[in-house]
Design a protein around this motif. Structure first.
Motif, PDB file in Angstrom:
ATOM      1  N   GLY A 111       0.802  -1.215   0.000  1.00 55.61           N
ATOM      2  CA  GLY A 111       0.000   0.000   0.000  1.00 55.61           C
ATOM      3  C   GLY A 111       0.834   1.263   0.000  1.00 55.61           C
ATOM      4  O   GLY A 111       0.510   2.239  -0.688  1.00 55.61           O
ATOM      5  N   SER A 112       1.917   1.291   0.763  1.00 59.09           N
ATOM      6  CA  SER A 112       2.779   2.468   0.825  1.00 59.09           C
ATOM      7  C   SER A 112       3.442   2.734  -0.520  1.00 59.09           C
ATOM      8  O   SER A 112       3.486   3.882  -0.998  1.00 59.09           O
ATOM      9  CB  SER A 112       3.849   2.288   1.912  1.00 59.09           C
ATOM     10  N   ALA A 113       3.950   1.684  -1.140  1.00 57.01           N
ATOM     11  CA  ALA A 113       4.583   1.836  -2.460  1.00 57.01           C
ATOM     12  C   ALA A 113       3.568   2.337  -3.483  1.00 57.01           C
ATOM     13  O   ALA A 113       3.855   3.242  -4.283  1.00 57.01           O
ATOM     14  CB  ALA A 113       5.174   0.500  -2.907  1.00 57.01           C
ATOM     15  N   THR A 114       2.373   1.779  -3.451  1.00 58.52           N
ATOM     16  CA  THR A 114       1.331   2.155  -4.400  1.00 58.52           C
ATOM     17  C   THR A 114       0.900   3.606  -4.225  1.00 58.52           C
ATOM     18  O   THR A 114       0.735   4.348  -5.201  1.00 58.52           O
ATOM     19  CB  THR A 114       0.105   1.238  -4.227  1.00 58.52           C
ATOM     20  N   THR A 115       0.723   4.032  -2.983  1.00 58.40           N
ATOM     21  CA  THR A 115       0.266   5.399  -2.697  1.00 58.40           C
ATOM     22  C   THR A 115       1.247   6.438  -3.205  1.00 58.40           C
ATOM     23  O   THR A 115       0.863   7.427  -3.847  1.00 58.40           O
ATOM     24  CB  THR A 115       0.055   5.576  -1.181  1.00 58.40           C
ATOM     25  N   ILE A 116       2.515   6.246  -2.935  1.00 53.89           N
ATOM     26  CA  ILE A 116       3.538   7.211  -3.340  1.00 53.89           C
ATOM     27  C   ILE A 116       3.619   7.306  -4.859  1.00 53.89           C
ATOM     28  O   ILE A 116       3.737   8.398  -5.429  1.00 53.89           O
ATOM     29  CB  ILE A 116       4.905   6.820  -2.739  1.00 53.89           C
ATOM     30  N   ILE A 117       3.528   6.173  -5.537  1.00 51.08           N
ATOM     31  CA  ILE A 117       3.667   6.147  -6.997  1.00 51.08           C
ATOM     32  C   ILE A 117       2.430   6.704  -7.700  1.00 51.08           C
ATOM     33  O   ILE A 117       2.539   7.422  -8.702  1.00 51.08           O
ATOM     34  CB  ILE A 117       3.950   4.700  -7.469  1.00 51.08           C
ATOM     35  N   SER A 118       1.235   6.405  -7.161  1.00 44.74           N
ATOM     36  CA  SER A 118       0.004   6.733  -7.894  1.00 44.74           C
ATOM     37  C   SER A 118      -0.662   8.043  -7.474  1.00 44.74           C
ATOM     38  O   SER A 118      -1.589   8.485  -8.140  1.00 44.74           O
ATOM     39  CB  SER A 118      -1.015   5.593  -7.727  1.00 44.74           C
ATOM     40  N   ASN A 119      -0.218   8.685  -6.406  1.00 38.98           N
ATOM     41  CA  ASN A 119      -0.892   9.891  -5.917  1.00 38.98           C
ATOM     42  C   ASN A 119      -1.061  10.979  -6.981  1.00 38.98           C
ATOM     43  O   ASN A 119      -2.131  11.593  -7.076  1.00 38.98           O
ATOM     44  CB  ASN A 119      -0.164  10.465  -4.702  1.00 38.98           C
ATOM     45  N   PRO A 120      -0.029  11.266  -7.819  1.00 38.59           N
ATOM     46  CA  PRO A 120      -0.209  12.303  -8.844  1.00 38.59           C
ATOM     47  C   PRO A 120      -1.385  12.031  -9.784  1.00 38.59           C
ATOM     48  O   PRO A 120      -2.087  12.959 -10.198  1.00 38.59           O
ATOM     49  CB  PRO A 120       1.124  12.274  -9.601  1.00 38.59           C
ATOM     50  N   ILE A 121      -1.619  10.772 -10.119  1.00 41.13           N
ATOM     51  CA  ILE A 121      -2.719  10.436 -11.026  1.00 41.13           C
ATOM     52  C   ILE A 121      -4.059  10.740 -10.371  1.00 41.13           C
ATOM     53  O   ILE A 121      -4.978  11.267 -11.012  1.00 41.13           O
ATOM     54  CB  ILE A 121      -2.648   8.954 -11.435  1.00 41.13           C
ATOM     55  N   TRP A 122      -4.193  10.435  -9.065  1.00 41.75           N
ATOM     56  CA  TRP A 122      -5.450  10.671  -8.368  1.00 41.75           C
ATOM     57  C   TRP A 122      -5.697  12.157  -8.135  1.00 41.75           C
ATOM     58  O   TRP A 122      -6.848  12.594  -8.055  1.00 41.75           O
ATOM     59  CB  TRP A 122      -5.505   9.883  -7.064  1.00 41.75           C
ATOM     60  N   VAL A 123      -4.613  12.947  -8.032  1.00 40.19           N
ATOM     61  CA  VAL A 123      -4.775  14.402  -7.942  1.00 40.19           C
ATOM     62  C   VAL A 123      -5.394  14.919  -9.238  1.00 40.19           C
ATOM     63  O   VAL A 123      -6.306  15.749  -9.227  1.00 40.19           O
ATOM     64  CB  VAL A 123      -3.416  15.092  -7.689  1.00 40.19           C
ATOM     65  N   ALA A 161       0.970  24.884 -13.768  1.00 39.33           N
ATOM     66  CA  ALA A 161       1.011  26.338 -13.931  1.00 39.33           C
ATOM     67  C   ALA A 161       0.481  27.056 -12.690  1.00 39.33           C
ATOM     68  O   ALA A 161       0.991  28.111 -12.303  1.00 39.33           O
ATOM     69  CB  ALA A 161       0.202  26.745 -15.158  1.00 39.33           C
ATOM     70  N   ARG A 162      -0.528  26.479 -12.059  1.00 42.12           N
ATOM     71  CA  ARG A 162      -1.180  27.152 -10.940  1.00 42.12           C
ATOM     72  C   ARG A 162      -0.491  26.887  -9.604  1.00 42.12           C
ATOM     73  O   ARG A 162      -0.323  27.792  -8.786  1.00 42.12           O
ATOM     74  CB  ARG A 162      -2.639  26.690 -10.853  1.00 42.12           C
ATOM     75  N   ASP A 163      -0.080  25.619  -9.378  1.00 40.95           N
ATOM     76  CA  ASP A 163       0.401  25.246  -8.041  1.00 40.95           C
ATOM     77  C   ASP A 163       1.802  24.636  -8.008  1.00 40.95           C
ATOM     78  O   ASP A 163       2.323  24.390  -6.915  1.00 40.95           O
ATOM     79  CB  ASP A 163      -0.581  24.251  -7.400  1.00 40.95           C
ATOM     80  N   GLY A 164       2.380  24.347  -9.172  1.00 42.38           N
ATOM     81  CA  GLY A 164       3.719  23.778  -9.177  1.00 42.38           C
ATOM     82  C   GLY A 164       3.736  22.270  -9.045  1.00 42.38           C
ATOM     83  O   GLY A 164       2.701  21.621  -8.828  1.00 42.38           O
ATOM     84  N   LEU A 165       4.937  21.698  -9.128  1.00 40.44           N
ATOM     85  CA  LEU A 165       5.104  20.244  -9.139  1.00 40.44           C
ATOM     86  C   LEU A 165       4.649  19.588  -7.838  1.00 40.44           C
ATOM     87  O   LEU A 165       4.105  18.483  -7.831  1.00 40.44           O
ATOM     88  CB  LEU A 165       6.581  19.904  -9.394  1.00 40.44           C
ATOM     89  N   GLY A 166       4.853  20.286  -6.719  1.00 42.93           N
ATOM     90  CA  GLY A 166       4.489  19.708  -5.423  1.00 42.93           C
ATOM     91  C   GLY A 166       3.010  19.427  -5.284  1.00 42.93           C
ATOM     92  O   GLY A 166       2.602  18.606  -4.443  1.00 42.93           O
ATOM     93  N   ALA A 167       2.176  20.079  -6.106  1.00 42.30           N
ATOM     94  CA  ALA A 167       0.727  19.892  -6.009  1.00 42.30           C
ATOM     95  C   ALA A 167       0.307  18.457  -6.318  1.00 42.30           C
ATOM     96  O   ALA A 167      -0.760  18.016  -5.886  1.00 42.30           O
ATOM     97  CB  ALA A 167       0.014  20.851  -6.964  1.00 42.30           C
ATOM     98  N   GLY A 249      -7.570  20.501  -4.331  1.00 44.57           N
ATOM     99  CA  GLY A 249      -6.839  21.763  -4.336  1.00 44.57           C
ATOM    100  C   GLY A 249      -7.720  22.994  -4.217  1.00 44.57           C
ATOM    101  O   GLY A 249      -7.319  24.089  -4.632  1.00 44.57           O
ATOM    102  N   GLN A 250      -8.916  22.854  -3.642  1.00 38.25           N
ATOM    103  CA  GLN A 250      -9.803  23.995  -3.519  1.00 38.25           C
ATOM    104  C   GLN A 250      -9.445  24.845  -2.302  1.00 38.25           C
ATOM    105  O   GLN A 250      -8.840  24.376  -1.338  1.00 38.25           O
ATOM    106  CB  GLN A 250     -11.254  23.518  -3.430  1.00 38.25           C
ATOM    107  N   ALA A 251      -9.841  26.124  -2.351  1.00 38.91           N
ATOM    108  CA  ALA A 251      -9.474  27.084  -1.310  1.00 38.91           C
ATOM    109  C   ALA A 251      -9.944  26.643   0.071  1.00 38.91           C
ATOM    110  O   ALA A 251      -9.275  26.903   1.080  1.00 38.91           O
ATOM    111  CB  ALA A 251     -10.044  28.455  -1.650  1.00 38.91           C
ATOM    112  N   SER A 252     -11.088  25.980   0.132  1.00 39.32           N
ATOM    113  CA  SER A 252     -11.651  25.579   1.424  1.00 39.32           C
ATOM    114  C   SER A 252     -10.752  24.602   2.173  1.00 39.32           C
ATOM    115  O   SER A 252     -10.823  24.495   3.399  1.00 39.32           O
ATOM    116  CB  SER A 252     -13.037  24.943   1.224  1.00 39.32           C
TER     117      SER A 252
END
Length: 311
Positions: A111-123, A161-167, A249-252
């Motif tokens: 689960g840890s390996a999967t989360t780190i690798i796939s998080n950008p796709i779910w964002v 463009a809006r939030d950078g790579l860390g987003a 990534g919403q303001a709230s």
């Protein structure tokens, strides 16, 4: 081709089938989890509103990134799970079943390996799913505003463009906490499977079959997968809400200083109901997806093994 790779490919294929079949429910639960307004709206009314405003295809916003996400997630998870499982069983010898503690350890690693690798796709998927969330409803007195839908690559460019790579690692905290979800799911599944096999084996031996060999059916895998996912998702849903809000990534969500602070803030501002927004459609989707996945992955795995002449 190694057994772990075959499991990985089968898991990815099974996940794509399950995701395609249940995606509108994922879309609805994501929208509900991110929505901060207190609205008493049934799932049926939510579907009607989306169809009126965005058309029937509106229920499939973000499907492309979800299919990529589920393929990567399941592929990586099954690979690391089977790899870890094989190492544990080989190191101690004995039976083929994992103990509860071994299942938890295996699940945490995978689960840890999967989360780190796939998080950008779910964002990306969450951003696509909620992009038109704040558009006026069809009955609104405000002038109609058309919110442009973005494809997968366009959404990536927009986030950069809006939030950078860390987003792309927004929500990684609660996402890592949610590793407990598949850990619970696979631990419960493994123990239920072992219990069912042992029970049926004892019955056969009691009936006089000295060398009883029990093989679970597709329906067994379907129902065991459904039950294990129901337990896992029910237990962890508030963190699913938190993860969805951060990934959107919403303001709230910017006011949440940590996952715990976010949960307490939601509880204070929206009540207990806020922690369980969209839980109905999420549970339905999760249970169906898991049931289809477990049955489909097993069938695809066996077909792949036979095709390669290894069964």
């Amino acid at each position: 081709m190694s057994d772990s790779v075959i499991h990985s490919i089968s898991g990815a294929a099974g996940g794509i089938i399950a995701m395609t079949a249940t995606y509108p429910l994922i879309f609805l639960s994501t929208r509900a989890a991110v929505e901060t307004k207190k609205e008493d709206k049934s799932a049926y009314q939510a579907v009607l509103d989306i169809i009126k405003r965005e058309g029937i295809l509106g229920l499939y916003s973000g499907l492309n990134s979800s299919l990529l996400g589920i393929a990567v997630t399941n592929g990586v998870y099954y690979y690391f799970y089977e790899r870890s499982r094989g190492i544990i069983l080989k190191s101690r010898g004995g039976g083929k079943g994992l103990s509860a503690l071994e299942s938890i350890l295996t699940g945490v690693i995978a689960g840890s390996a999967t989360t780190i690798i796939s998080n950008p796709i779910w964002v990306v998927q969450t951003s696509q799913a909620v992009r038109t969330l704040n558009a006026p409803s069809i009955d609104s007195s405000q002038p109609k505003i058309t919110v442009e839908k973005l494809g997968f690559l366009d959404t990536i460019q927009n986030i950069l463009a809006r939030d950078g790579l860390g987003a792309f690692w927004r929500g990684i905290g609660p996402a890592l906490v949610l590793v407990i979800n598949p850990v619970l799911q696979y631990t419960v599944f493994e123990q239920l499977k072992n219990f069912l096999i042992a029970r049926r084996t004892n019955k056969l031996r009691a009936a006089g079959a000295a060398t009883a060999l029990v093989v679970l059916s597709d329906w067994d895998f379907f129902f065991l997968g459904a039950l294990s996912k129901l337990i896992a998702t029910s237990s962890t849903y508030p963190y699913i809400v938190m993860k969805s809000r951060l990934q959107a990534g919403q303001a709230s969500a910017l006011k949440y200083r940590s996952s715990l602070h976010g949960l307490l803030t939601i509880l204070k501002e929206e009540g207990v109901d806020g922690l369980y927004k969209g839980v109905g459609s999420k549970l339905t989707q999760s249970v169906l997806t898991a049931a289809i996945l477990f049955a489909g992955q097993r069938r695809i795995y066996e077909m792949s093994k036979r095709a390669m002449g290894t069964v």
